[in-house]
Scaffold this motif. Structure first.
Motif, PDB file in Angstrom:
ATOM      1  N   ALA A 182       0.876  -1.325  -0.090  1.00 59.56           N
ATOM      2  CA  ALA A 182       0.003   0.310   0.154  1.00 59.56           C
ATOM      3  C   ALA A 182       1.129   1.473   0.070  1.00 59.56           C
ATOM      4  CB  ALA A 182      -0.559  -0.314   1.086  1.00 59.56           C
ATOM      5  N   ALA A 183       1.730   1.151   0.271  1.00 54.66           N
ATOM      6  CA  ALA A 183       2.413   1.875   1.138  1.00 54.66           C
ATOM      7  C   ALA A 183       3.666   2.805  -0.106  1.00 54.66           C
ATOM      8  CB  ALA A 183       3.971   2.336   1.673  1.00 54.66           C
ATOM      9  N   SER A 184       3.704   2.021  -0.853  1.00 49.34           N
ATOM     10  CA  SER A 184       4.773   1.699  -2.120  1.00 49.34           C
ATOM     11  C   SER A 184       3.624   2.448  -3.392  1.00 49.34           C
ATOM     12  CB  SER A 184       5.352   0.708  -2.386  1.00 49.34           C
ATOM     13  OG  SER A 184       6.376  -0.108  -1.254  1.00 49.34           O
ATOM     14  N   LEU A 185       2.296   1.845  -3.200  1.00 47.76           N
ATOM     15  CA  LEU A 185       1.110   2.250  -4.688  1.00 47.76           C
ATOM     16  C   LEU A 185       0.915   3.852  -4.006  1.00 47.76           C
ATOM     17  CD1 LEU A 185      -0.415  -1.123  -4.516  1.00 47.76           C
ATOM     18  CD2 LEU A 185       0.951  -0.297  -6.480  1.00 47.76           C
ATOM     19  N   ALA A 186       0.798   3.848  -3.411  1.00 49.51           N
ATOM     20  CA  ALA A 186       0.741   5.533  -2.470  1.00 49.51           C
ATOM     21  C   ALA A 186       1.061   6.083  -3.065  1.00 49.51           C
ATOM     22  CB  ALA A 186      -0.020   5.430  -0.971  1.00 49.51           C
ATOM     23  N   GLY A 187       2.492   6.441  -2.728  1.00 48.03           N
ATOM     24  CA  GLY A 187       3.900   7.083  -2.851  1.00 48.03           C
ATOM     25  C   GLY A 187       3.761   6.819  -4.010  1.00 48.03           C
ATOM     26  N   LEU A 188       4.212   6.467  -5.285  1.00 48.49           N
ATOM     27  CA  LEU A 188       4.641   6.100  -6.354  1.00 48.49           C
ATOM     28  C   LEU A 188       3.663   7.123  -7.285  1.00 48.49           C
ATOM     29  CD1 LEU A 188       5.871   3.128  -7.417  1.00 48.49           C
ATOM     30  CD2 LEU A 188       7.457   4.719  -7.304  1.00 48.49           C
ATOM     31  N   PHE A 189       1.817   6.578  -6.448  1.00 46.43           N
ATOM     32  CA  PHE A 189       0.801   7.322  -7.196  1.00 46.43           C
ATOM     33  C   PHE A 189       0.408   8.852  -7.660  1.00 46.43           C
ATOM     34  CE2 PHE A 189      -4.136   7.131  -7.447  1.00 46.43           C
ATOM     35  CZ  PHE A 189      -3.983   7.645  -8.812  1.00 46.43           C
ATOM     36  N   ALA A 190       1.421   9.108  -5.896  1.00 42.55           N
ATOM     37  CA  ALA A 190       1.260  10.850  -5.831  1.00 42.55           C
ATOM     38  C   ALA A 190       2.226  11.180  -6.007  1.00 42.55           C
ATOM     39  CB  ALA A 190       1.416  10.450  -4.122  1.00 42.55           C
ATOM     40  N   ALA A 191       3.729  10.789  -6.676  1.00 40.95           N
ATOM     41  CA  ALA A 191       4.778  11.577  -7.525  1.00 40.95           C
ATOM     42  C   ALA A 191       4.314  11.664  -8.979  1.00 40.95           C
ATOM     43  CB  ALA A 191       5.458  10.201  -7.420  1.00 40.95           C
ATOM     44  N   THR A 192       3.407  10.424  -9.451  1.00 39.11           N
ATOM     45  CA  THR A 192       3.072  10.532 -10.906  1.00 39.11           C
ATOM     46  C   THR A 192       1.598  11.403 -11.069  1.00 39.11           C
ATOM     47  OG1 THR A 192       3.132   8.171 -11.184  1.00 39.11           O
ATOM     48  CG2 THR A 192       2.108   9.194 -12.716  1.00 39.11           C
ATOM     49  N   VAL A 193       1.383  11.892 -10.190  1.00 35.90           N
ATOM     50  CA  VAL A 193      -0.400  12.267 -10.189  1.00 35.90           C
ATOM     51  C   VAL A 193       0.985  13.795 -10.464  1.00 35.90           C
ATOM     52  CG1 VAL A 193      -2.413  13.481  -9.095  1.00 35.90           C
ATOM     53  CG2 VAL A 193      -1.966  11.020  -9.505  1.00 35.90           C
ATOM     54  N   GLY A 194       1.116  13.943  -9.447  1.00 34.79           N
ATOM     55  CA  GLY A 194       1.966  15.150  -9.078  1.00 34.79           C
ATOM     56  C   GLY A 194       3.134  16.108  -9.720  1.00 34.79           C
ATOM     57  N   SER A 195       3.859  15.385 -10.492  1.00 37.42           N
ATOM     58  CA  SER A 195       4.751  15.528 -11.751  1.00 37.42           C
ATOM     59  C   SER A 195       3.973  15.677 -12.669  1.00 37.42           C
ATOM     60  CB  SER A 195       5.732  14.423 -12.066  1.00 37.42           C
ATOM     61  OG  SER A 195       6.398  14.466 -10.610  1.00 37.42           O
ATOM     62  N   LEU A 196       2.370  14.880 -12.736  1.00 40.55           N
ATOM     63  CA  LEU A 196       1.913  15.118 -14.300  1.00 40.55           C
ATOM     64  C   LEU A 196       1.283  16.566 -14.064  1.00 40.55           C
ATOM     65  CD1 LEU A 196       0.840  15.173 -17.113  1.00 40.55           C
ATOM     66  CD2 LEU A 196      -0.488  13.671 -16.063  1.00 40.55           C
ATOM     67  N   GLY A 197       0.956  16.825 -13.041  1.00 34.93           N
ATOM     68  CA  GLY A 197      -0.305  18.494 -12.332  1.00 34.93           C
ATOM     69  C   GLY A 197       0.811  19.150 -12.856  1.00 34.93           C
ATOM     70  N   ILE A 198       1.820  19.462 -12.158  1.00 35.40           N
ATOM     71  CA  ILE A 198       2.862  20.842 -12.031  1.00 35.40           C
ATOM     72  C   ILE A 198       3.263  21.180 -13.474  1.00 35.40           C
ATOM     73  CG2 ILE A 198       4.961  21.396 -11.230  1.00 35.40           C
ATOM     74  CD1 ILE A 198       4.627  20.302  -8.618  1.00 35.40           C
ATOM     75  N   VAL A 199       3.842  20.283 -14.159  1.00 35.81           N
ATOM     76  CA  VAL A 199       4.073  20.681 -15.804  1.00 35.81           C
ATOM     77  C   VAL A 199       2.559  21.402 -16.004  1.00 35.81           C
ATOM     78  CG1 VAL A 199       4.639  19.930 -17.844  1.00 35.81           C
ATOM     79  CG2 VAL A 199       5.697  18.796 -15.737  1.00 35.81           C
ATOM     80  N   ILE A 200       1.737  20.751 -15.758  1.00 36.97           N
ATOM     81  CA  ILE A 200       0.277  20.986 -16.565  1.00 36.97           C
ATOM     82  C   ILE A 200      -0.199  23.176 -15.750  1.00 36.97           C
ATOM     83  CG2 ILE A 200      -2.086  21.188 -17.103  1.00 36.97           C
ATOM     84  CD1 ILE A 200      -2.032  17.968 -17.064  1.00 36.97           C
ATOM     85  N   LEU A 201       0.397  22.898 -14.872  1.00 35.87           N
ATOM     86  CA  LEU A 201       0.312  24.321 -14.062  1.00 35.87           C
ATOM     87  C   LEU A 201       1.103  24.748 -14.791  1.00 35.87           C
ATOM     88  CD1 LEU A 201      -1.302  26.218 -11.839  1.00 35.87           C
ATOM     89  CD2 LEU A 201       1.386  24.930  -9.891  1.00 35.87           C
ATOM     90  N   VAL A 202       1.970  24.581 -14.346  1.00 36.29           N
ATOM     91  CA  VAL A 202       3.546  25.891 -15.306  1.00 36.29           C
ATOM     92  C   VAL A 202       2.768  25.828 -16.785  1.00 36.29           C
ATOM     93  CG1 VAL A 202       5.374  26.080 -15.958  1.00 36.29           C
ATOM     94  CG2 VAL A 202       5.075  25.400 -13.976  1.00 36.29           C
TER      95      VAL A 202
END
Length: 284
Positions: A182-202
């Motif tokens: 659960a920890a691995s999946l949540a952490g990787l999912f957060a990193a994936t969503v965060g990276s894509l979201g920040i690029v879209i924001l910029v």
């Protein structure tokens, strides 16, 4: 394909996302659709079915909602990229030079999103909400910092730190005793969503943000208006690295989701967890 065939396929696509316990409900809808002869009535019936599917409580499970949201964001992203390429001075050259790279990046994100929201993945609704929420929180934090302390950073260092903190926070919140899946999946999912979201924001800020948010990254010999205009174009370039980072996280997310799915399929369970009656077991 006939018009009636189109309505049938649209209904089938909408019903595909229903939970298993709603399968008979969906079959009844398709049977009723088949009994409608008038083309206009078929479309009206389809609209009614879609309204019920979307609005009925309990129809959409958390994984399906997360999958829909992620795929919708990716679709908008692909549409924006396609529009930018099509309106450029030499779209054919841009496609030849970077089209395959963009396809790999988008494919990595899509692979990760589809894998973690699949039915057999070990990610529970709690894991998806924690990971997705942490990723969105990193995007929100980046937006607050960019607006509170303008301009947008020229490098991705601070945004990478935000994504890393989101991933670590999600992993810590999702951690379960004797089970690190659960920890691995949540952490990787957060990193994936965060990276894509920040690029879209910029990208949104670079396209439509106020001038005070745009750092000057071109020679100052240009006029102020030209400096802002050219800097808007150049601003997104450093964040391509963050897009690559998110794609790598998405690839790792998909692989991890598939590995956890295979463990569940073979009956692997965390130590101390009671296996289902009659199911195979494997001790760690």
């Amino acid at each position: 394909m006939t018009r009636s065939g189109v309505s049938d396929r649209l209904l089938a696509a909408a019903l595909h996302g229903l939970p298993r316990e709603r399968a008979e409900w969906g079959q009844a809808m398709r049977a009723e659709m088949a009994a409608v002869d008038s083309r206009s009535e078929r479309w009206l019936f389809l609209l009614g079915c879609l309204r019920v599917v979307v609005l009925r409580p309990g129809t959409w499970s958390t994984p399906r909602l997360v999958r829909f949201a992620c795929c919708a964001v990716l679709a908008v992203t692909v549409g924006g990229i396609a529009t930018a390429i099509a309106t450029s001075s030499n779209p054919g050259q841009k496609l030849r030079e970077g089209g395959w790279i963009l396809a790999l990046l988008i494919g990595s994100y899509l692979f990760g999103f589809l894998a973690i929201t699949s039915r057999r993945c070990a990610a529970t609704a709690r894991v998806l909400l924690i990971g997705g929420g942490a990723g969105l929180a990193s995007v929100g934090a980046a937006a607050v910092l960019m607006f509170a302390i303008p301009p947008v950073p020229r490098s991705i260092g601070s945004t990478v730190l935000l994504v890393a903190l989101a991933a670590l926070g999600a992993a810590a919140l999702a951690q379960r005793p004797h089970d690190d899946r659960a920890a691995s999946l949540a952490g990787l999912f957060a990193a994936t969503v965060g990276s894509l979201g920040i690029v879209i924001l910029v990208d949104i800020i670079a396209s439509a943000g106020p001038a005070e948010l745009i750092p000057i990254v071109v020679p100052t010999t240009l006029s102020p208006a030209m400096q802002i205009s050219e800097s808007r174009i150049e601003l997104v370039d450093p964040y391509i690295g963050l897009l690559f980072l998110g794609a790598v996280m998405g690839l790792l997310l998909g692989i991890t989701a598939l590995l956890t799915r295979s463990r569940l399929a073979t009956g692997w369970r965390p130590r101390g967890e009671t296996p289902p009656a009659g199911g195979p077991t494997r001790r760690r």
